[in-house]
Design an enzyme around this catalytic site. Structure first.
Site: not given
Ligand SMILES: NC(=O)c1ccc[n+]([C@@H]2O[C@H](COP(=O)([O-])OP(=O)(O)OC[C@H]3O[C@@H](n4cnc5c(N)ncnc54)[C@H](OP(=O)(O)O)[C@@H]3O)[C@@H](O)[C@H]2O)c1
Length: 428
Positions: A15, A46, A135, A137, A188, A202, A206, A305
């Site tokens: 995201v 990270r 997401g 919506i 995926g 999950d 929500k 997504g």
């Molecule tokens: N993916 C979806 O479709 C979606 C939909 C709705 C809501 N969300 C919400 O959006 C949020 C992000 O989701 P995502 O899918 O983007 O997750 P993700 O791909 O796992 O990304 C998480 C990011 O946070 C960084 N991070 C995590 N812990 C950290 C720490 N302790 N210190 C520094 N950086 C840290 C990670 O760094 P690195 O890249 O270096 O590991 C990564 O860049 C979550 O709350 C999720 O529930 C996601």
């Protein structure tokens, strides 16, 4: 007059990276429309070595989360890292510094949303979270703003794309759960460890978030009754289909109009094919809202997504930026701990399938159990013959405790080969 608002982003994964790209692509259009120029000032991750394709200079990135929220150049904090800790403390600290926060973190909001809403209110700045449920919506803002004057009766959603993808494939291809899960993992749509999705965790998070907003209630994940889809069989789906239903994993928040008790639950349910939620296929999400005067509304689209979610985050960021410059913030209202309806006390129609011996008097024994427990039958039919005979019942509206008691009593009957499970039915 054009004003600049600088963003500090915590997390740049799926995201976060899509969000950074959207801001860069659309900054000039947003500036032309709102008079606010957004820029990405700091990003915390990270792993600094990971390629993210954001086009940002390396100097923008840091591994120090606190440095990002404390940087005086950062006006608005965007939390896209996920998890409860350390996100909770960072958001509270950012709000305390008068910095609005936008987050997509349902796990955090479902655990301590009311604490965070209070922190935002005390600080007099925005805490916005459109992306946390379904997401891309736009559904939280309509609930919070457009429907503020509307007593909501029920919110019912398909809010997990993975399980909807699996149930759609099971319905359309007649395939078993295990085979479809493997396909979803290959494509995926499902994680290597699918527990959070398929066991309903999950969707429960929500559900807690939208129940809080819809009913001004303090609801956490732990308050939500939860059943996943792992016990739904191809045979259940085939019966449902033949009777004019599809099986969906629903997140439901429902207020009793008399007692005002709140029922919050996630479980598979049979939805009539004529209901708008029945046509939500594959990984799409939808939320169906029922209000007193407004009637029924449905919000439909991509529930996850990177890009769709980033779009919802960007909408919130623009609102927060405009409000910050005006010195105002969105009202979240009050959140009261409600009395929850226990699942045993909820009422529904139920589908029951029973495998019985093919001998005289069977139906009499079964109907005797229903009658003893005060459960009346809407439809009854036999499927198959001889060894493979199955009885399929749909009850009238009944109390869950009474239906569960019927199932226990059926198991004691000597004509019973296997007392199948039951699926709740959403009325027509
Ligand atoms: N993916 C979806 O479709 C979606 C939909 C709705 C809501 N969300 C919400 O959006 C949020 C992000 O989701 P995502 O899918 O983007 O997750 P993700 O791909 O796992 O990304 C998480 C990011 O946070 C960084 N991070 C995590 N812990 C950290 C720490 N302790 N210190 C520094 N950086 C840290 C990670 O760094 P690195 O890249 O270096 O590991 C990564 O860049 C979550 O709350 C999720 O529930 C996601």
């Amino acid at each position: 007059m054009n004003q600049s608002v600088r963003l500090g982003v915590l997390g740049c994964g799926n995201v976060g990276s899509a969000f950074v790209k959207l801001v860069n692509e659309r900054a000039s259009t947003i500036a032309a429309r709102t008079g606010i120029t957004l820029s990405i000032e700091r990003v915390a991750v990270r792993d600094l070595a990971r390629a993210r394709g954001t086009g940002l200079d390396d100097s923008v990135f840091s591994t120090n989360l606190r440095e990002v929220i404390e940087d005086p150049r950062v006006d608005v904090v965007v939390e896209l890292m996920g998890g409860v800790d350390p996100a909770r403390e960072l958001i509270i600290d950012a709000l305390g510094k008068g910095k609005p926060v936008v987050t997509a973190n349902k796990a955090l909001l479902a655990e301590c949303g009311v604490e965070l809403f209070g922190a935002a209110d005390s600080a007099g700045v925005d805490l916005l979270f459109e992306a946390a449920v379904a997401g891309g919506i736009p559904f939280i803002r309509p609930l919070r703003e457009s429907l503020r004057g509307e007593p909501i009766r029920r919110v019912m959603g398909i809010v997990n794309g993975t399980t909807n993808f699996i149930l759609t494939k099971m319905t359309e291809e007649g395939a078993d759960y295990g085979a479809v899960l493997s396909e979803a993992q290959r494509l995926g749509y499902a994680e290597a460890d699918p527990t959070a999705d398929v066991e309903g965790f999950d969707a429960a998070a929500k559900c807690a978030v939208f129940a809080s907003i819809a009913f001004g209630a303090n609801v956490t994940s732990g308050d939500v009754y939860r059943e996943g889809i792992t016990s739904v069989t191809a045979a259940d789906i085939a019966v449902a289909k033949r009777l004019g239903y599809v099986v969906k994993l629903l997140a439901i928040a429902e207020s009793d109009p008399l007692t005002h008790e709140l029922s919050v639950r996630v479980h598979p349910a049979m939805v009539p094919t004529t209901h708008p939620l029945a046509s939500v296929r594959e990984a799409y999400n939808a939320v169906f809202v029922e209000g007193d005067a407004v009637g029924s509304l449905m919000f439909y689209g991509r529930g996850a997504g990177g890009e769709p979610t980033a779009s919802a985050v960007l909408g919130d960021v623009i609102d927060a930026a405009v409000n910050l410059k005006k010195g105002t913030h969105a009202m979240l209202g009050t959140f009261v701990k409600p009395k929850f309806t226990r699942i045993d006390d909820t009422k529904s129609e139920y589908l029951l399938t029973l495998e019985v011996l093919d001998q005289p008097g069977v139906l009499h024994s079964i109907t005797g159990v229903f009658a003893k427990n005060g459960v009346s039958i809407r439809t009854a039919e036999q499927e198959g013959i001889g060894e493979n005979a199955r009885l399929v019942f749909i009850t009238h509206l009944a109390q869950e405790a009474a239906v569960r008691k019927c199932l226990r009593d059926f198991a004691e009957l000597n004509v019973m080969k296997r007392s199948g499970g039951f699926i709740r039915v959403i009325g027509k």
